[in-house]
Write a protein that holds these residues in place. Structure first.
Motif, PDB file in Angstrom:
ATOM      1  N   LYS A  72       0.849  -1.198   0.000  1.00 17.46           N
ATOM      2  CA  LYS A  72       0.000   0.000   0.000  1.00 17.46           C
ATOM      3  C   LYS A  72       0.888   1.254   0.000  1.00 17.46           C
ATOM      4  CE  LYS A  72      -4.062   1.594   2.582  1.00 17.46           C
ATOM      5  NZ  LYS A  72      -3.645   2.569   3.574  1.00 17.46           N
ATOM      6  N   VAL A  73       1.957   1.236   0.817  1.00 16.05           N
ATOM      7  CA  VAL A  73       2.824   2.432   0.885  1.00 16.05           C
ATOM      8  C   VAL A  73       3.498   2.714  -0.450  1.00 16.05           C
ATOM      9  CG1 VAL A  73       3.377   2.465   3.358  1.00 16.05           C
ATOM     10  CG2 VAL A  73       4.800   1.100   1.807  1.00 16.05           C
ATOM     11  N   TYR A  74       3.710   1.677  -1.243  1.00 17.62           N
ATOM     12  CA  TYR A  74       4.358   1.880  -2.546  1.00 17.62           C
ATOM     13  C   TYR A  74       3.407   2.639  -3.482  1.00 17.62           C
ATOM     14  CZ  TYR A  74       6.781   0.789  -6.935  1.00 17.62           C
ATOM     15  OH  TYR A  74       7.434   0.875  -8.157  1.00 17.62           O
ATOM     16  N   ALA A  75       2.165   2.174  -3.586  1.00 14.01           N
ATOM     17  CA  ALA A  75       1.193   2.855  -4.463  1.00 14.01           C
ATOM     18  C   ALA A  75       0.954   4.283  -3.959  1.00 14.01           C
ATOM     19  CB  ALA A  75      -0.109   2.065  -4.500  1.00 14.01           C
ATOM     20  N   GLU A  76       0.869   4.430  -2.639  1.00 16.05           N
ATOM     21  CA  GLU A  76       0.638   5.781  -2.091  1.00 16.05           C
ATOM     22  C   GLU A  76       1.817   6.704  -2.402  1.00 16.05           C
ATOM     23  OE1 GLU A  76      -2.353   4.508   1.546  1.00 16.05           O
ATOM     24  OE2 GLU A  76      -0.237   4.895   2.003  1.00 16.05           O
ATOM     25  N   ALA A  77       3.019   6.138  -2.362  1.00 16.12           N
ATOM     26  CA  ALA A  77       4.212   6.946  -2.636  1.00 16.12           C
ATOM     27  C   ALA A  77       4.246   7.395  -4.104  1.00 16.12           C
ATOM     28  CB  ALA A  77       5.472   6.151  -2.301  1.00 16.12           C
ATOM     29  N   ILE A  78       3.905   6.488  -5.010  1.00 16.06           N
ATOM     30  CA  ILE A  78       3.894   6.846  -6.445  1.00 16.06           C
ATOM     31  C   ILE A  78       2.856   7.956  -6.655  1.00 16.06           C
ATOM     32  CG2 ILE A  78       3.480   6.012  -8.822  1.00 16.06           C
ATOM     33  CD1 ILE A  78       5.707   4.349  -7.802  1.00 16.06           C
ATOM     34  N   SER A  79       1.714   7.785  -6.022  1.00 19.72           N
ATOM     35  CA  SER A  79       0.637   8.771  -6.155  1.00 19.72           C
ATOM     36  C   SER A  79       1.122  10.140  -5.641  1.00 19.72           C
ATOM     37  CB  SER A  79      -0.576   8.267  -5.363  1.00 19.72           C
ATOM     38  OG  SER A  79      -1.484   9.289  -5.166  1.00 19.72           O
ATOM     39  N   GLU A  80       1.737  10.140  -4.474  1.00 20.52           N
ATOM     40  CA  GLU A  80       2.244  11.392  -3.885  1.00 20.52           C
ATOM     41  C   GLU A  80       3.323  12.024  -4.783  1.00 20.52           C
ATOM     42  OE1 GLU A  80       3.372  10.937   0.289  1.00 20.52           O
ATOM     43  OE2 GLU A  80       4.822  12.565   0.060  1.00 20.52           O
ATOM     44  N   PHE A  81       4.184  11.185  -5.313  1.00 20.91           N
ATOM     45  CA  PHE A  81       5.275  11.661  -6.164  1.00 20.91           C
ATOM     46  C   PHE A  81       4.729  12.341  -7.430  1.00 20.91           C
ATOM     47  CE2 PHE A  81       8.310  10.858  -9.660  1.00 20.91           C
ATOM     48  CZ  PHE A  81       9.443  11.481  -9.145  1.00 20.91           C
ATOM     49  N   TYR A  82       3.736  11.708  -8.055  1.00 21.18           N
ATOM     50  CA  TYR A  82       3.188  12.308  -9.282  1.00 21.18           C
ATOM     51  C   TYR A  82       2.510  13.632  -8.974  1.00 21.18           C
ATOM     52  CZ  TYR A  82       4.368   8.811 -12.750  1.00 21.18           C
ATOM     53  OH  TYR A  82       5.073   8.026 -13.630  1.00 21.18           O
ATOM     54  N   TYR A  83       1.926  13.734  -7.781  1.00 17.66           N
ATOM     55  CA  TYR A  83       1.278  14.999  -7.429  1.00 17.66           C
ATOM     56  C   TYR A  83       2.339  16.068  -7.164  1.00 17.66           C
ATOM     57  CZ  TYR A  83      -1.774  18.475  -5.575  1.00 17.66           C
ATOM     58  OH  TYR A  83      -2.433  19.663  -5.393  1.00 17.66           O
ATOM     59  N   ARG A  84       3.350  15.689  -6.395  1.00 23.67           N
ATOM     60  CA  ARG A  84       4.383  16.654  -6.000  1.00 23.67           C
ATOM     61  C   ARG A  84       5.217  17.120  -7.198  1.00 23.67           C
ATOM     62  NH1 ARG A  84       8.188  15.454  -0.825  1.00 23.67           N
ATOM     63  NH2 ARG A  84       9.419  17.360  -0.894  1.00 23.67           N
ATOM     64  N   ARG A  85       5.583  16.191  -8.066  1.00 26.73           N
ATOM     65  CA  ARG A  85       6.479  16.534  -9.181  1.00 26.73           C
ATOM     66  C   ARG A  85       5.712  17.106 -10.382  1.00 26.73           C
ATOM     67  NH1 ARG A  85       8.534  17.996 -12.878  1.00 26.73           N
ATOM     68  NH2 ARG A  85      10.536  17.526 -13.879  1.00 26.73           N
ATOM     69  N   PHE A  86       4.483  16.611 -10.638  1.00 30.76           N
ATOM     70  CA  PHE A  86       3.777  17.000 -11.863  1.00 30.76           C
ATOM     71  C   PHE A  86       2.417  17.649 -11.610  1.00 30.76           C
ATOM     72  CE2 PHE A  86       6.255  13.131 -13.001  1.00 30.76           C
ATOM     73  CZ  PHE A  86       7.140  13.729 -13.881  1.00 30.76           C
ATOM     74  N   GLY A  87       1.958  17.628 -10.365  1.00 27.72           N
ATOM     75  CA  GLY A  87       0.603  18.134 -10.086  1.00 27.72           C
ATOM     76  C   GLY A  87      -0.461  17.183 -10.614  1.00 27.72           C
ATOM     77  N   ALA A  88      -0.076  15.921 -10.894  1.00 30.82           N
ATOM     78  CA  ALA A  88      -1.024  14.950 -11.467  1.00 30.82           C
ATOM     79  C   ALA A  88      -1.732  14.185 -10.356  1.00 30.82           C
ATOM     80  CB  ALA A  88      -0.278  13.971 -12.359  1.00 30.82           C
ATOM     81  N   GLN A 276      10.343  -2.445  -2.814  1.00 26.30           N
ATOM     82  CA  GLN A 276       9.160  -1.566  -2.828  1.00 26.30           C
ATOM     83  C   GLN A 276       9.239  -0.569  -1.670  1.00 26.30           C
ATOM     84  OE1 GLN A 276       5.212  -3.353  -3.267  1.00 26.30           O
ATOM     85  NE2 GLN A 276       6.189  -5.306  -3.735  1.00 26.30           N
ATOM     86  N   TYR A 277       9.627  -1.072  -0.509  1.00 26.59           N
ATOM     87  CA  TYR A 277       9.732  -0.220   0.674  1.00 26.59           C
ATOM     88  C   TYR A 277      10.736   0.907   0.415  1.00 26.59           C
ATOM     89  CZ  TYR A 277      11.244   1.249   5.347  1.00 26.59           C
ATOM     90  OH  TYR A 277      11.585   2.003   6.447  1.00 26.59           O
ATOM     91  N   ALA A 278      11.921   0.541  -0.081  1.00 28.08           N
ATOM     92  CA  ALA A 278      12.995   1.525  -0.297  1.00 28.08           C
ATOM     93  C   ALA A 278      12.550   2.585  -1.307  1.00 28.08           C
ATOM     94  CB  ALA A 278      14.252   0.820  -0.796  1.00 28.08           C
ATOM     95  N   CYS A 279      11.919   2.140  -2.394  1.00 24.71           N
ATOM     96  CA  CYS A 279      11.511   3.093  -3.437  1.00 24.71           C
ATOM     97  C   CYS A 279      10.422   4.037  -2.919  1.00 24.71           C
ATOM     98  CB  CYS A 279      11.030   2.345  -4.678  1.00 24.71           C
ATOM     99  SG  CYS A 279      12.399   1.534  -5.510  1.00 24.71           S
ATOM    100  N   ALA A 280       9.494   3.469  -2.127  1.00 23.50           N
ATOM    101  CA  ALA A 280       8.418   4.306  -1.572  1.00 23.50           C
ATOM    102  C   ALA A 280       9.012   5.416  -0.712  1.00 23.50           C
ATOM    103  CB  ALA A 280       7.462   3.441  -0.752  1.00 23.50           C
ATOM    104  N   LYS A 281       9.956   5.058   0.133  1.00 18.80           N
ATOM    105  CA  LYS A 281      10.586   6.060   1.018  1.00 18.80           C
ATOM    106  C   LYS A 281      11.387   7.066   0.200  1.00 18.80           C
ATOM    107  CE  LYS A 281       9.719   4.614   5.212  1.00 18.80           C
ATOM    108  NZ  LYS A 281       9.452   5.302   6.436  1.00 18.80           N
ATOM    109  N   ALA A 282      12.110   6.559  -0.806  1.00 18.93           N
ATOM    110  CA  ALA A 282      13.007   7.430  -1.574  1.00 18.93           C
ATOM    111  C   ALA A 282      12.239   8.569  -2.235  1.00 18.93           C
ATOM    112  CB  ALA A 282      13.753   6.606  -2.626  1.00 18.93           C
ATOM    113  N   ILE A 283      11.117   8.251  -2.872  1.00 20.11           N
ATOM    114  CA  ILE A 283      10.438   9.296  -3.663  1.00 20.11           C
ATOM    115  C   ILE A 283       9.488  10.156  -2.820  1.00 20.11           C
ATOM    116  CG2 ILE A 283      10.704   8.130  -5.881  1.00 20.11           C
ATOM    117  CD1 ILE A 283       7.795   7.177  -5.606  1.00 20.11           C
ATOM    118  N   THR A 284       9.367   9.841  -1.539  1.00 20.59           N
ATOM    119  CA  THR A 284       8.532  10.683  -0.678  1.00 20.59           C
ATOM    120  C   THR A 284       9.426  11.396   0.340  1.00 20.59           C
ATOM    121  OG1 THR A 284       8.061   8.724   0.667  1.00 20.59           O
ATOM    122  CG2 THR A 284       6.390   9.385  -0.950  1.00 20.59           C
TER     123      THR A 284
END
Ligand code: PLP
Length: 396
Positions: A72-88, A276-284
């Motif tokens: 769940k944290v991985y999908a949430e992190a991708i979602s947060e990243f797209y919002y933060r970086r692109f406003g998507a 997945q854990y590492a990537c989620a943390k990295a991009i958030t």
């Protein structure tokens, strides 16, 4: 003997880059130093802080199965990243973890295509696109792009569409051409497709590697009614120099995502849990560090691109436009074929390897006979040496 490979797999061609790799190995075994410009992976080490996050994940016990859709944290992190970086605005429910963009593309094609469905693939193409479609018994319909300097245009899509078209595969920045389709053109193409209920896979694995004046653009920023028809294949492989970690994701409508996850649940299950854990943390939590890593690599690629392309443009018989993205220079060698003992671009590639000890990829595996792909994901020193060695054997 008694073993026959299945028809589904027999329809797929082996990797086009395998022969080049074997030739490089053969020369190296003879003690010859070969400069390898065939590799499609960054030469930078994976970021130290992401390695440490992976160790942290391990010590926290992220060593077991995760859901097939991913943590769940991985999908949430991708979602947060797209919002933060692109406003998507991308809902976690639309995101599925995958083992790289390759598996995201595989899952997306296989969960959509029925036998006989037509899949539009712009030429030149990344080698796996047509093979995955073949595996699914889909029908590949290539889109010619040379008249527009290999940049996909709405006009060329319109010419290839039929009433059996089900899917279009976009890849910008492009492997092997290094060309980038503008945001406006991509939007027009997706509007056209959505109107005809044609789905689109946008392979954005080179998303951040775009050189000015072109700009980074993700289809995640398109309006929801268009996004309904689109599946993004994203990846950490090139973006963060993490090719071996096998981690990526798809972003698609919820029904498509369910299909993707169902298929994945019967194959890889999910990418590695602590990755997945590492990537989620990295991009958030480490967003700034992550973007710095990307920008440093981009700056380096920019320098290498200029160095390599400037030199290639001066070699007789080579024609090379300045790439707009990714890390490949795409060289037209058709002026050389049909003479000088070269009957094809593969012959030119063999000559450069055998005589100049520089390995490059022949374009025919990408549907681009007459062209060579030079990867500049290698050090400036290697690029300089490669150019010198090529110049020393250019006798035409
Ligand atoms: C266009 C394209 N898509 C996907 C991939 C595979 O990427 P990943 O390592 O994320 O599976 C590559 C790798 O070269 C590529 O060039």
């Amino acid at each position: 003997m008694d073993f026959r490979i299945s028809q589904n797999v027999a329809r797929m061609k082996g990797s086009a880059t395998l022969k080049a790799m074997q030739d490089v190995l053969r020369l190296r075994e003879q003690g010859i130093e070969v400069i390898d410009l065939t590799v499609g992976e960054p030469d930078f080490p994976s970021p130290r802080f992401i390695c440490e996050l992976a160790i942290e994940g391990l010590s926290k016990g992220y060593t077991k199965y995760t859901p097939s859709k991913g943590l769940k944290v991985y999908a949430e992190a991708i979602s947060e990243f797209y919002y933060r970086r692109f406003g998507a605005q991308v809902s976690p429910s639309q995101i599925a973890a995958s083992c790289g963009a390759k598996q995201a593309v595989f899952n997306a094609i296989c969960s959509l295509i029925n036998p006989g469905d037509e899949v539009l693939i712009p030429k030149p193409y990344w080698v796996s696109f047509p093979e995955i479609v073949n595996f699914c018994n889909g029908k590949v319909v290539f889109i010619e792009t040379e008249e527009n300097d290999f940049i996909l245009s709405l006009e060329s899509v319109k010419r290839a569409v039929t009433d059996k078209s089900k899917l279009l595969i976009l890849n910008s920045p492009n492997n092997p051409t290094g060309r980038v389709t503008s945001a406006e053109e991509i939007k027009k193409i997706i509007e056209f497709c959505a109107d005809r209920k044609i789905f689109v896979i946008a392979d954005e694995c080179y998303l951040f590697f775009v050189y000015p004046p072109m700009e980074v653009f993700t289809v995640a920023t398109l309006p929801a009614e268009l996004r309904h028809f689109v599946c993004i294949a994203g990846s950490f492989s090139k973006t963060f120099s993490m090719t071996g970690w096998r981690i990526g994701y798809s972003i698609a409508n919820e029904e498509w995502t369910k299909g993707i996850v169902r298929l994945q649940s019967h194959s890889a299950s999910h990418p590695t849990s602590f990755v997945q854990y590492a990537c989620a943390k990295a991009i958030t939590e480490k967003f700034d560090e992550s973007m710095n890593v990307v920008n440093e690599m981009l700056d380096e690629y920019k320098k290498r691109r200029e160095l390599l392309v400037f030199e290639l443009q001066r070699i007789s018989g080579f024609e090379c436009k300045m790439p707009q993205g990714a890390f490949y220079a795409f060289v037209d060698v058709r002026a050389l074929t049909g003479k000088n003992g070269f009957s094809s671009s593969a012959d030119v590639a063999s000559y450069l390897l055998e005589k100049g000890h520089v390995a490059v990829t022949d374009g025919s595996g990408f549907g681009a006979e007459g062209f060579l792909r030079f990867s500049y994901a290698t050090s400036t020193e290697n690029l300089k040496k490669a150019v010198e060695q090529i110049k020393s054997v250019v006798k035409w």
